[in-house]
Design a protein around this motif. Sequence first.
Motif, PDB file in Angstrom:
ATOM      1  N   VAL A   1      18.853  12.326 -20.284  1.00  0.00           N
ATOM      2  CA  VAL A   1      19.244  10.957 -20.599  1.00  0.00           C
ATOM      3  C   VAL A   1      19.478  10.255 -19.268  1.00  0.00           C
ATOM      4  O   VAL A   1      20.120  10.818 -18.370  1.00  0.00           O
ATOM      5  CB  VAL A   1      20.511  10.898 -21.464  1.00  0.00           C
ATOM      6  CG1 VAL A   1      20.894   9.450 -21.755  1.00  0.00           C
ATOM      7  CG2 VAL A   1      20.315  11.681 -22.759  1.00  0.00           C
ATOM      8  N   TYR A   2      18.951   9.041 -19.143  1.00  0.00           N
ATOM      9  CA  TYR A   2      19.044   8.291 -17.897  1.00  0.00           C
ATOM     10  C   TYR A   2      19.978   7.105 -18.072  1.00  0.00           C
ATOM     11  O   TYR A   2      19.949   6.423 -19.103  1.00  0.00           O
ATOM     12  CB  TYR A   2      17.653   7.824 -17.454  1.00  0.00           C
ATOM     13  CG  TYR A   2      16.766   8.983 -17.063  1.00  0.00           C
ATOM     14  CD1 TYR A   2      16.681   9.390 -15.739  1.00  0.00           C
ATOM     15  CD2 TYR A   2      16.050   9.696 -18.017  1.00  0.00           C
ATOM     16  CE1 TYR A   2      15.888  10.472 -15.368  1.00  0.00           C
ATOM     17  CE2 TYR A   2      15.261  10.776 -17.663  1.00  0.00           C
ATOM     18  CZ  TYR A   2      15.187  11.162 -16.333  1.00  0.00           C
ATOM     19  OH  TYR A   2      14.415  12.245 -15.972  1.00  0.00           O
ATOM     20  N   GLN A   3      20.790   6.890 -17.058  1.00  0.00           N
ATOM     21  CA  GLN A   3      21.704   5.749 -17.045  1.00  0.00           C
ATOM     22  C   GLN A   3      21.421   4.900 -15.809  1.00  0.00           C
ATOM     23  O   GLN A   3      21.562   5.370 -14.679  1.00  0.00           O
ATOM     24  CB  GLN A   3      23.163   6.203 -17.005  1.00  0.00           C
ATOM     25  CG  GLN A   3      24.162   5.053 -17.003  1.00  0.00           C
ATOM     26  CD  GLN A   3      25.598   5.514 -16.827  1.00  0.00           C
ATOM     27  OE1 GLN A   3      25.859   6.571 -16.276  1.00  0.00           O
ATOM     28  NE2 GLN A   3      26.538   4.712 -17.320  1.00  0.00           N
ATOM     29  N   TYR A   4      20.982   3.677 -16.055  1.00  0.00           N
ATOM     30  CA  TYR A   4      20.813   2.716 -14.966  1.00  0.00           C
ATOM     31  C   TYR A   4      22.147   2.006 -14.759  1.00  0.00           C
ATOM     32  O   TYR A   4      22.822   1.649 -15.726  1.00  0.00           O
ATOM     33  CB  TYR A   4      19.715   1.707 -15.300  1.00  0.00           C
ATOM     34  CG  TYR A   4      18.348   2.342 -15.329  1.00  0.00           C
ATOM     35  CD1 TYR A   4      17.515   2.307 -14.217  1.00  0.00           C
ATOM     36  CD2 TYR A   4      17.904   3.013 -16.472  1.00  0.00           C
ATOM     37  CE1 TYR A   4      16.267   2.912 -14.241  1.00  0.00           C
ATOM     38  CE2 TYR A   4      16.667   3.627 -16.504  1.00  0.00           C
ATOM     39  CZ  TYR A   4      15.854   3.579 -15.384  1.00  0.00           C
ATOM     40  OH  TYR A   4      14.629   4.201 -15.397  1.00  0.00           O
ATOM     41  N   GLY A   5      22.505   1.805 -13.504  1.00  0.00           N
ATOM     42  CA  GLY A   5      23.766   1.156 -13.199  1.00  0.00           C
ATOM     43  C   GLY A   5      23.576  -0.001 -12.239  1.00  0.00           C
ATOM     44  O   GLY A   5      22.694   0.021 -11.380  1.00  0.00           O
ATOM     45  N   THR A   6      24.425  -1.014 -12.398  1.00  0.00           N
ATOM     46  CA  THR A   6      24.488  -2.123 -11.446  1.00  0.00           C
ATOM     47  C   THR A   6      25.961  -2.413 -11.151  1.00  0.00           C
ATOM     48  O   THR A   6      26.835  -2.078 -11.947  1.00  0.00           O
ATOM     49  CB  THR A   6      23.822  -3.404 -11.973  1.00  0.00           C
ATOM     50  OG1 THR A   6      24.507  -3.847 -13.157  1.00  0.00           O
ATOM     51  CG2 THR A   6      22.349  -3.171 -12.298  1.00  0.00           C
ATOM     52  N   PRO A   7      26.246  -3.029 -10.014  1.00  0.00           N
ATOM     53  CA  PRO A   7      27.628  -3.449  -9.731  1.00  0.00           C
ATOM     54  C   PRO A   7      28.049  -4.584 -10.657  1.00  0.00           C
ATOM     55  O   PRO A   7      27.231  -5.157 -11.385  1.00  0.00           O
ATOM     56  CB  PRO A   7      27.555  -3.927  -8.278  1.00  0.00           C
ATOM     57  CG  PRO A   7      26.284  -3.384  -7.723  1.00  0.00           C
ATOM     58  CD  PRO A   7      25.344  -3.294  -8.885  1.00  0.00           C
TER      59      PRO A   7
END
Length: 383
Positions: A243-249
């Motif tokens: 499972v992939y989690q994209y993150g941004t500030p």
Amino acid sequence: MSASALTAGVGSVDARACSNSGPIVNIPVVGPFLPRGGSPSGPQKPLPAYDSGGTKTVAWVTGPRSPNRTFGRFGITGTDLGVAWDNGRGETLLAFGDTFGNCLTGDQQWRHNALLRSTDSQLSDGLRLSGAGYVGQMFGALGFDGIEKTTIPTAGIALGGVQYVNYMSVRAWGPPSVWYTNYSATAVSSDNGRTWFTPQRTIRINAGVTAPLPAGWPSMRAGDANFQQSAYVKGAGPDAGWVYQYGTPNGRFGSAYLARFRAGDILDLDRYQYWTGSRWAASPDAARPVVRGPVTELSVSWSPYLQRYVMLDSPRGVLLRTAARPEGPWSPPRRVAPASLELYAPMMLPTSPALRGTGPELYFNASRWDDYNVLLVRTALRR
């Protein structure tokens, strides 16, 4: 992410923006990626008509003008986001941000977030919501500016029959397209979204420093600042099983970063891996951008139709990127909706033909600030 609400009776289409004269609601400025910033102007207008041949606005999803009549059915006249995911049981769950009802009440019926449902798989005429009854919030917040103003869902996923929502604790709204978070965390529901709790060990403190904390405590690592907002996607093909989690500030000016984990480890941040640009590493401090900023609220899905991953975000219009692998390289962005539509937070619908492999049509929820409501948009993917 703030307010629009009703000043007339149930069933009326006269939805006005809350005046913000009360002591609780502080309407933030969203600009500058939207042509106009500042408070939502209301009332909810007719659906903005747009049809380029490739992209078309379909129908309002929320608001008094929507076919779903969300004030009369759910006590909702204004909301945004509509983060959508398949609950694994033939139902789409949709998590919304700050949600408002009747502006004549002292608190404007403000809820920090809300969950709605749909079993609609034929989206060509709009997204039909299921059920009825006043919708309460999923999880709370203190509600005080400068401490914890609100809690906003940013991503959702179902794993093993359990629902997970990643959300951000907003400390305060800042200048245009800037907000400040205390932390992000993962809320869990074992009863299909009816009740939620947040394991403390899933909290990522937005401190910008790395400090060791006891096992089971929140994470405090500098790289956690890059995972304050999220998008989930299950891996396909060679990426299956992850499972992939994209993150941004926090805010709309940061780059996008990438983590991965096994489904059973979603609540164990110590087992997450982070893409460094060349390999996977154990610390979020090692993560490097997979898409350079500015990246706004985003959604990512695997498209069997394209046999590629698809990413949507919305700086100056809705942009679409594709990639063969979650870590990229991602294609140059293609603008699928113009800035003139004033859309933000494009959230793909899992029942889209392009995400089921049955056609090129990709449907997504998008929010409009002036109306402070969510509408459905259709675009066509190109092989």
